[in-house]
Design a protein around this motif. Structure first.
Motif, mmCIF file in Angstrom:
data_model
loop_
_atom_site.group_PDB
_atom_site.id
_atom_site.type_symbol
_atom_site.label_atom_id
_atom_site.label_comp_id
_atom_site.label_asym_id
_atom_site.label_seq_id
_atom_site.Cartn_x
_atom_site.Cartn_y
_atom_site.Cartn_z
ATOM 1 N N TYR A 1 0.841 -1.200 0.000
ATOM 2 C CA TYR A 1 0.000 0.000 0.000
ATOM 3 C C TYR A 1 0.876 1.250 0.000
ATOM 4 C CZ TYR A 1 0.975 0.406 5.019
ATOM 5 O OH TYR A 1 1.598 0.536 6.237
ATOM 6 N N LEU A 2 0.249 2.399 -0.254
ATOM 7 C CA LEU A 2 0.926 3.686 -0.133
ATOM 8 C C LEU A 2 0.565 4.298 1.209
ATOM 9 C CD1 LEU A 2 0.329 5.460 -3.581
ATOM 10 C CD2 LEU A 2 2.294 4.116 -2.841
ATOM 11 N N HIS A 3 1.573 4.797 1.929
ATOM 12 C CA HIS A 3 1.323 5.537 3.167
ATOM 13 C C HIS A 3 1.571 7.004 2.834
ATOM 14 C CE1 HIS A 3 2.223 6.179 7.732
ATOM 15 N NE2 HIS A 3 1.415 7.099 7.232
ATOM 16 N N THR A 4 0.511 7.797 2.879
ATOM 17 C CA THR A 4 0.631 9.219 2.562
ATOM 18 C C THR A 4 0.438 10.036 3.837
ATOM 19 O OG1 THR A 4 -1.728 9.507 2.068
ATOM 20 C CG2 THR A 4 -0.299 8.812 0.253
ATOM 21 N N VAL A 5 1.201 11.121 3.941
ATOM 22 C CA VAL A 5 1.065 12.045 5.064
ATOM 23 C C VAL A 5 0.878 13.436 4.472
ATOM 24 C CG1 VAL A 5 2.136 13.022 7.131
ATOM 25 C CG2 VAL A 5 2.574 10.628 6.514
ATOM 26 N N VAL A 6 -0.187 14.108 4.875
ATOM 27 C CA VAL A 6 -0.441 15.461 4.386
ATOM 28 C C VAL A 6 -0.401 16.417 5.570
ATOM 29 C CG1 VAL A 6 -2.954 15.208 4.440
ATOM 30 C CG2 VAL A 6 -1.917 16.942 2.974
ATOM 31 N N THR A 7 0.373 17.498 5.400
ATOM 32 C CA THR A 7 0.492 18.536 6.426
ATOM 33 C C THR A 7 0.196 19.880 5.779
ATOM 34 O OG1 THR A 7 2.865 18.738 5.981
ATOM 35 C CG2 THR A 7 2.226 17.289 7.794
ATOM 36 N N GLY A 8 -0.160 20.848 6.608
ATOM 37 C CA GLY A 8 -0.446 22.189 6.109
ATOM 38 C C GLY A 8 -1.735 22.717 6.693
ATOM 39 N N GLN A 9 -2.380 23.611 5.941
ATOM 40 C CA GLN A 9 -3.603 24.266 6.403
ATOM 41 C C GLN A 9 -4.841 23.459 6.026
ATOM 42 O OE1 GLN A 9 -3.884 27.069 8.428
ATOM 43 N NE2 GLN A 9 -1.737 26.493 8.574
ATOM 44 N N ASN A 10 -5.768 23.353 6.968
ATOM 45 C CA ASN A 10 -7.018 22.648 6.730
ATOM 46 C C ASN A 10 -8.016 23.611 6.099
ATOM 47 O OD1 ASN A 10 -8.699 20.329 6.935
ATOM 48 N ND2 ASN A 10 -9.794 21.322 8.610
ATOM 49 N N ASN A 11 -8.285 23.406 4.818
ATOM 50 C CA ASN A 11 -9.347 24.140 4.143
ATOM 51 C C ASN A 11 -9.865 23.278 2.994
ATOM 52 O OD1 ASN A 11 -7.792 24.787 1.674
ATOM 53 N ND2 ASN A 11 -6.629 26.137 3.031
ATOM 54 N N LEU A 12 -11.003 23.660 2.473
ATOM 55 C CA LEU A 12 -11.681 22.867 1.452
ATOM 56 C C LEU A 12 -10.786 22.621 0.237
ATOM 57 C CD1 LEU A 12 -14.275 21.477 0.464
ATOM 58 C CD2 LEU A 12 -15.035 23.713 -0.373
ATOM 59 N N GLU A 13 -10.122 23.669 -0.248
ATOM 60 C CA GLU A 13 -9.292 23.537 -1.446
ATOM 61 C C GLU A 13 -8.153 22.555 -1.225
ATOM 62 O OE1 GLU A 13 -10.164 26.458 -0.039
ATOM 63 O OE2 GLU A 13 -11.539 27.246 -1.542
ATOM 64 N N ASN A 14 -7.488 22.642 -0.080
ATOM 65 C CA ASN A 14 -6.372 21.735 0.195
ATOM 66 C C ASN A 14 -6.833 20.282 0.268
ATOM 67 O OD1 ASN A 14 -4.480 23.750 0.227
ATOM 68 N ND2 ASN A 14 -4.243 23.807 2.443
ATOM 69 N N VAL A 15 -7.938 20.035 0.954
ATOM 70 C CA VAL A 15 -8.432 18.663 1.095
ATOM 71 C C VAL A 15 -8.801 18.095 -0.278
ATOM 72 C CG1 VAL A 15 -10.218 17.189 2.107
ATOM 73 C CG2 VAL A 15 -9.149 18.994 3.490
ATOM 74 N N GLN A 16 -9.519 18.870 -1.083
ATOM 75 C CA GLN A 16 -9.887 18.397 -2.419
ATOM 76 C C GLN A 16 -8.644 18.100 -3.252
ATOM 77 O OE1 GLN A 16 -12.375 21.790 -3.446
ATOM 78 N NE2 GLN A 16 -14.221 20.520 -3.306
ATOM 79 N N GLU B 1 -3.795 12.375 7.735
ATOM 80 C CA GLU B 1 -4.021 13.814 7.603
ATOM 81 C C GLU B 1 -3.591 14.528 8.879
ATOM 82 O OE1 GLU B 1 -7.716 16.660 7.774
ATOM 83 O OE2 GLU B 1 -7.755 15.544 5.877
ATOM 84 N N ARG B 2 -2.691 15.501 8.695
ATOM 85 C CA ARG B 2 -2.185 16.296 9.816
ATOM 86 C C ARG B 2 -2.366 17.789 9.538
ATOM 87 N NH1 ARG B 2 0.750 13.835 13.554
ATOM 88 N NH2 ARG B 2 1.129 11.613 13.328
ATOM 89 N N LEU B 3 -3.526 18.151 9.019
ATOM 90 C CA LEU B 3 -3.785 19.547 8.673
ATOM 91 C C LEU B 3 -4.142 20.356 9.919
ATOM 92 C CD1 LEU B 3 -5.853 19.114 5.385
ATOM 93 C CD2 LEU B 3 -3.402 19.573 5.635
ATOM 94 N N GLU B 4 -3.701 21.608 9.908
ATOM 95 C CA GLU B 4 -3.924 22.514 11.040
ATOM 96 C C GLU B 4 -5.033 23.505 10.719
ATOM 97 O OE1 GLU B 4 -2.191 22.292 13.900
ATOM 98 O OE2 GLU B 4 -0.970 20.649 13.118
ATOM 99 N N GLY B 5 -5.723 23.930 11.774
ATOM 100 C CA GLY B 5 -6.743 24.957 11.594
ATOM 101 C C GLY B 5 -8.137 24.427 11.847
ATOM 102 N N PRO B 6 -9.134 25.286 11.676
ATOM 103 C CA PRO B 6 -10.519 24.899 11.942
ATOM 104 C C PRO B 6 -10.948 23.724 11.074
ATOM 105 C CG PRO B 6 -10.348 27.264 11.493
ATOM 106 C CD PRO B 6 -9.013 26.658 11.205
#
Length: 130
Positions: free
Chosen positions: A15-30, A52-57
């Motif tokens: 499998y692929l293990h992906t890690v995403v960091t940064g700001q939590n917003n609709l555009e980034n998630v999409q 998913e390790r996104l920061e913010g609301p």
């Protein structure tokens, strides 16, 4: 709103293990979900762990519904198992996202820890259990 995230991909044997960091917003998630889908296809690896390790609301329920619905449609027949860990999740929103995607045919399961997600992927992941 500008996109501000980083996607790291670790190719495991099954499998692929992906890690995403940064700001939590609709555009980034999409965008990061599109990027992950593209990588799975390019690497011929239909099983993925998304950490998913996104920061913010947190996103609103309506946005979560749209993302889960669109993601299920986009990944139909291309992904065998998606294990999802949102380290900053609060409440029942991720369970809601899992239910929406699963009910639309996406083999996804939400986990509290990466260890639990890996175990699922390596054992029963993708056998269409919910």
């Amino acid at each position: 709103m500008c996109m501000s995230y980083k996607l790291t991909i670790d190719q495991k044997p099954s499998y692929l293990h992906t890690v995403v960091t940064g700001q939590n917003n609709l555009e980034n998630v999409q965008k990061y979900l599109e990027d992950i889908g593209r990588e799975c296809v390019a690497r011929n690896c239909p099983r993925v762990l998304i950490e998913e390790r996104l920061e913010g609301p947190r996103l609103e329920a309506a946005d979560v519904f749209d993302i889960a619905s669109q993601g299920a449609k986009r990944s139909a027949g291309r992904l065998a198992a998606v294990a999802y860990v949102d380290v900053n999740a609060k409440g029942k929103l991720m369970q809601f996202a899992e239910d929406v995607a699963f009910n639309r045919g996406m083999p996804v399961k939400v986990f509290a820890t990466v260890d639990a997600a890996e175990k699922w992927l390596l054992t029963s992941g993708g056998s269409n259990t919910h």
